[in-house]
Motif scaffolding. Structure first.
Motif, PDB file in Angstrom:
ATOM      1  N   LEU A 114     -19.810 -40.221 136.867  1.00 25.56           N
ATOM      2  CA  LEU A 114     -19.422 -40.355 138.273  1.00 25.56           C
ATOM      3  C   LEU A 114     -18.304 -41.374 138.461  1.00 25.56           C
ATOM      4  N   GLY A 115     -17.301 -41.296 137.579  1.00 27.50           N
ATOM      5  CA  GLY A 115     -16.091 -42.126 137.728  1.00 27.50           C
ATOM      6  C   GLY A 115     -15.236 -41.548 138.850  1.00 27.50           C
ATOM      7  N   PHE A 147     -12.881 -39.235 138.729  1.00 23.69           N
ATOM      8  CA  PHE A 147     -12.756 -37.781 138.618  1.00 23.69           C
ATOM      9  C   PHE A 147     -14.088 -37.071 138.923  1.00 23.69           C
ATOM     10  N   ALA A 195     -29.205 -41.124 133.658  1.00 22.46           N
ATOM     11  CA  ALA A 195     -29.562 -40.494 132.385  1.00 22.46           C
ATOM     12  C   ALA A 195     -28.438 -40.635 131.383  1.00 22.46           C
ATOM     13  N   ASP A 196     -28.821 -40.730 130.100  1.00 24.34           N
ATOM     14  CA  ASP A 196     -27.844 -40.710 129.010  1.00 24.34           C
ATOM     15  C   ASP A 196     -27.819 -39.272 128.494  1.00 24.34           C
ATOM     16  N   THR A 197     -26.729 -38.579 128.763  1.00 27.55           N
ATOM     17  CA  THR A 197     -26.685 -37.145 128.455  1.00 27.55           C
ATOM     18  C   THR A 197     -26.409 -36.854 126.978  1.00 27.55           C
ATOM     19  N   THR A 198     -26.276 -37.925 126.170  1.00 24.84           N
ATOM     20  CA  THR A 198     -26.147 -37.673 124.724  1.00 24.84           C
ATOM     21  C   THR A 198     -27.534 -37.493 124.095  1.00 24.84           C
ATOM     22  N   ALA A 224     -17.609 -35.215 133.020  1.00 23.16           N
ATOM     23  CA  ALA A 224     -16.511 -36.080 133.443  1.00 23.16           C
ATOM     24  C   ALA A 224     -16.671 -37.474 132.837  1.00 23.16           C
ATOM     25  N   GLY A 226     -15.132 -40.082 130.568  1.00 20.63           N
ATOM     26  CA  GLY A 226     -13.755 -40.256 130.133  1.00 20.63           C
ATOM     27  C   GLY A 226     -13.611 -41.028 128.838  1.00 20.63           C
ATOM     28  N   ASP A 227     -13.754 -42.324 128.940  1.00 20.83           N
ATOM     29  CA  ASP A 227     -13.428 -43.206 127.815  1.00 20.83           C
ATOM     30  C   ASP A 227     -14.257 -42.963 126.563  1.00 20.83           C
TER      31      ASP A 227
HETATM   32  P1  ATP Z   1     -12.226 -41.918 135.899  1.00 20.92           P
HETATM   33  O1  ATP Z   1     -10.798 -42.020 135.437  1.00 20.92           O
HETATM   34  O2  ATP Z   1     -12.596 -40.575 136.428  1.00 20.92           O
HETATM   35  O3  ATP Z   1     -12.687 -43.045 136.762  1.00 20.92           O
HETATM   36  P2  ATP Z   1     -12.870 -42.625 133.301  1.00 20.92           P
HETATM   37  O4  ATP Z   1     -11.944 -41.733 132.552  1.00 20.92           O
HETATM   38  O5  ATP Z   1     -12.545 -44.064 133.404  1.00 20.92           O
HETATM   39  O6  ATP Z   1     -13.136 -42.015 134.684  1.00 20.92           O
HETATM   40  P3  ATP Z   1     -15.362 -43.384 132.350  1.00 20.92           P
HETATM   41  O7  ATP Z   1     -15.441 -44.480 133.349  1.00 20.92           O
HETATM   42  O8  ATP Z   1     -15.214 -43.676 130.934  1.00 20.92           O
HETATM   43  O9  ATP Z   1     -14.264 -42.371 132.754  1.00 20.92           O
HETATM   44  O10 ATP Z   1     -16.631 -42.445 132.476  1.00 20.92           O
HETATM   45  C1  ATP Z   1     -16.988 -41.853 133.664  1.00 20.92           C
HETATM   46  C2  ATP Z   1     -18.461 -42.100 133.909  1.00 20.92           C
HETATM   47  O11 ATP Z   1     -19.234 -41.545 132.840  1.00 20.92           O
HETATM   48  C3  ATP Z   1     -18.842 -43.575 134.008  1.00 20.92           C
HETATM   49  O12 ATP Z   1     -19.385 -43.806 135.303  1.00 20.92           O
HETATM   50  C4  ATP Z   1     -19.869 -43.761 132.905  1.00 20.92           C
HETATM   51  O13 ATP Z   1     -20.934 -44.623 133.280  1.00 20.92           O
HETATM   52  C5  ATP Z   1     -20.374 -42.341 132.657  1.00 20.92           C
HETATM   53  N1  ATP Z   1     -20.941 -42.163 131.315  1.00 20.92           N
HETATM   54  C6  ATP Z   1     -20.440 -42.640 130.147  1.00 20.92           C
HETATM   55  N2  ATP Z   1     -21.236 -42.298 129.120  1.00 20.92           N
HETATM   56  C7  ATP Z   1     -22.268 -41.577 129.635  1.00 20.92           C
HETATM   57  C8  ATP Z   1     -23.433 -40.945 129.073  1.00 20.92           C
HETATM   58  N3  ATP Z   1     -23.687 -40.983 127.772  1.00 20.92           N
HETATM   59  N4  ATP Z   1     -24.275 -40.295 129.908  1.00 20.92           N
HETATM   60  C9  ATP Z   1     -24.037 -40.246 131.256  1.00 20.92           C
HETATM   61  N5  ATP Z   1     -22.959 -40.828 131.830  1.00 20.92           N
HETATM   62  C10 ATP Z   1     -22.084 -41.484 131.054  1.00 20.92           C
END
Ligand code: ATP
Length: 140
Positions: free
Chosen positions: A10-11, A13, A51-54, A73, A75-76
């Motif tokens: 829920l970043g 995007f 939840a940790d979707t891995t 969604a 990202g990092d």
């Molecule tokens: P954006 O540019 O859309 O803000 P981002 O590319 O910076 O996003 P991240 O912040 O890396 O993306 O990841 C988006 C979301 O995914 C984060 O809120 C993070 O907590 C969530 N996330 C990361 N790993 C997991 C996981 N294993 N299970 C569920 N959610 C996760």
């Protein structure tokens, strides 16, 4: 029957997709590993869960295979994105959209069978460039 969507991550995007789907009256399950993010979407999505979707057991307990379309969604953390997508595929989710971070990520995602792969920044940059050009053509 009403379509059911799940948004993982829920970043900016994933959050924006989640909001837009909810505004259209769709059933959306919002998922994130970060409790603060989940709380933010508690009143926006139909359901919001931490939840940790891995973790495959977690995905199964959410009944993820019953959703019509799942959007990944994350990202990092490319590893988490790939692993999540792989398990969604193995569990038989029909439509999976994944945000790719770079070309290598995209290649792996297409190998494991992601249905739609998007690069939000790159795609939006292209659209805006085309828009600017077509506006100029009209203006001059
Ligand atoms: P954006 O540019 O859309 O803000 P981002 O590319 O910076 O996003 P991240 O912040 O890396 O993306 O990841 C988006 C979301 O995914 C984060 O809120 C993070 O907590 C969530 N996330 C990361 N790993 C997991 C996981 N294993 N299970 C569920 N959610 C996760």
């Amino acid at each position: 029957m009403k379509k059911e969507f799940a948004v993982i991550g829920l970043g900016r995007f994933g959050g924006s997709i989640c909001r837009a789907l909810s505004e259209e009256g769709m059933e959306v399950l919002a998922i994130d590993i970060d409790e603060d993010k989940v709380n933010e979407f508690a009143n926006i999505a139909s359901h919001a869960v931490v939840a940790d979707t891995t973790d495959e057991a977690v995905l199964k307990s959410l009944g993820i295979r019953n959703f019509d379309h799942v959007i990944v969604a994350i990202g990092d953390n490319i590893q988490a994105s790939i692993l999540t997508t792989l398990m969604l595929k193995e569990l038989g989710v029909k439509h999976i959209t994944v945000k790719a971070q770079n070309d290598y990520h995209e290649k792996v995602l297409s190998k494991i069978g992601a249905d739609y792969i998007v690069h939000p920044e790159r795609d939006m940059g292209k659209r805006i460039a085309h828009h600017i050009i077509s506006n100029n053509v009209l203006d001059y």
